[in-house]
Write an enzyme that holds these catalytic residues in place. Structure first.
Site, PDB file in Angstrom:
ATOM      1  N   ASP A   1       0.786  -1.250   0.000  1.00  0.00           N
ATOM      2  CA  ASP A   1       0.000   0.000   0.000  1.00  0.00           C
ATOM      3  C   ASP A   1       0.818   1.300   0.000  1.00  0.00           C
ATOM      4  O   ASP A   1       0.513   2.225   0.773  1.00  0.00           O
ATOM      5  CB  ASP A   1      -0.967   0.003   1.200  1.00  0.00           C
ATOM      6  CG  ASP A   1      -1.957  -1.155   1.185  1.00  0.00           C
ATOM      7  OD1 ASP A   1      -1.924  -1.973   0.244  1.00  0.00           O
ATOM      8  OD2 ASP A   1      -2.765  -1.253   2.134  1.00  0.00           O
TER       9      ASP A   1
ATOM     10  N   LYS B   1      -6.843  -5.191  -2.772  1.00  0.00           N
ATOM     11  CA  LYS B   1      -7.616  -5.687  -1.630  1.00  0.00           C
ATOM     12  C   LYS B   1      -8.572  -4.606  -1.147  1.00  0.00           C
ATOM     13  O   LYS B   1      -8.382  -3.425  -1.456  1.00  0.00           O
ATOM     14  CB  LYS B   1      -6.674  -6.122  -0.513  1.00  0.00           C
ATOM     15  CG  LYS B   1      -5.825  -4.991   0.013  1.00  0.00           C
ATOM     16  CD  LYS B   1      -4.796  -5.460   1.005  1.00  0.00           C
ATOM     17  CE  LYS B   1      -3.984  -4.312   1.548  1.00  0.00           C
ATOM     18  NZ  LYS B   1      -4.754  -3.291   2.277  1.00  0.00           N
TER      19      LYS B   1
ATOM     20  N   CYS C   1      -1.805  -2.452   7.837  1.00  0.00           N
ATOM     21  CA  CYS C   1      -1.790  -3.420   6.728  1.00  0.00           C
ATOM     22  C   CYS C   1      -0.502  -4.242   6.648  1.00  0.00           C
ATOM     23  O   CYS C   1      -0.551  -5.424   6.296  1.00  0.00           O
ATOM     24  CB  CYS C   1      -2.117  -2.728   5.419  1.00  0.00           C
ATOM     25  SG  CYS C   1      -3.859  -2.233   5.374  1.00  0.00           S
TER      26      CYS C   1
HETATM   27  C1  VGL Z   1      -4.734   0.842   5.717  1.00  0.00           C
HETATM   28  C2  VGL Z   1      -6.322   1.753   7.110  1.00  0.00           C
HETATM   29  C3  VGL Z   1      -7.300   1.541   6.165  1.00  0.00           C
HETATM   30  C4  VGL Z   1      -3.298   0.473   5.494  1.00  0.00           C
HETATM   31  C5  VGL Z   1      -5.699   0.588   4.772  1.00  0.00           C
HETATM   32  O1  VGL Z   1      -2.875   0.302   4.326  1.00  0.00           O
HETATM   33  O2  VGL Z   1      -2.561   0.341   6.497  1.00  0.00           O
HETATM   34  N1  VGL Z   1      -5.053   1.404   6.881  1.00  0.00           N
HETATM   35  N2  VGL Z   1      -6.978   0.953   5.001  1.00  0.00           N
END
Ligand code: VGL
Ligand code: ZN
Length: 201
Positions: A8, A106, A151
């Protein structure tokens, strides 16, 4: 066989994004510099539909960072982030994406969140990532990215349970909540997950 799993590294998680991770941008050059050391590079993108259940905006009367229950589990409500196809969901422009052989997306199911790259938060559905990595011959799996306490953490826990030897690259990751991360780090070390820095790979 050494695989790098980049979690991410997207604009909405950068300091100027909608769900900013402090100093999130600083990991980009670190991740670029280590890519040569791996046999396989895979990345994930948080990739939500606009009406996703994790957005506070989709719950009347709720505010960002409130908590609700979903399938019996606590769900934090986030600002809108990483909406499919938007600039916020794109990788940081300086992240080297050339060597990524696969990108797993995801959080695409409207009704459930997915912090881990392997399973949704209810462990109801697999993303297929374990099968992909095993078929490619991965034994050692190195994780980095954003956010360390969300994540990246949930992904490495699942990866460990799936039988990979797991390494958390600390300086190629940043936490949303650094205190929370210090606690999680202790539990990861106790489990047998190895903490490493980019210089030692
Ligand atoms: C994430 C909060 C919501 C992350 C993703 O990538 O850590 N955190 N969605
Ligand atoms: Zn998300």
């Amino acid at each position: 066989m050494k695989t790098l799993l980049i979690i991410d590294v997207q604009n909405d998680f950068m300091p100027s994004g909608s769900l900013p991770v402090p100093y999130g941008n600083e990991i980009v050059p670190v991740i670029n510099a280590i890519q040569d050391k791996f046999d396989l590079i895979v990345a994930t993108q948080d990739w939500h539909p606009r009406n996703h259940v994790s957005f506070a905006n989709n719950h009347e009367g709720k505010s960002n960072f409130d908590e609700i229950e979903i399938y019996g589990k606590t769900q934090t409500l986030w600002p809108d982030h990483c909406i499919q196809g938007t600039e916020g969901a794109a990788f940081h422009r300086d992240l080297n994406t050339e060597k990524m052989e696969a990108i797993f997306r995801k959080g695409t199911d409207t009704t459930i969140d997915s912090y881990s790259a392997f399973y949704d938060n209810g462990h109801l559905k697999s993303t297929g990532l374990t099968g992909y990595l095993k078929e490619k011959g991965t034994t050692q799996l190195f994780l980095c990215g954003l956010a360390s306490d969300i994540c990246v953490y949930f992904s490495i826990i699942d990866a460990f349970k799936e039988g990979f030897t797991c390494f958390f690259i600390e300086d190629a990751s940043k936490a949303l909540d650094t205190k929370e991360f210090e606690n999680l780090k202790k539990s990861m070390i106790t489990m047998g997950i190895k903490m490493v820095t980019s210089a030692s790979i």
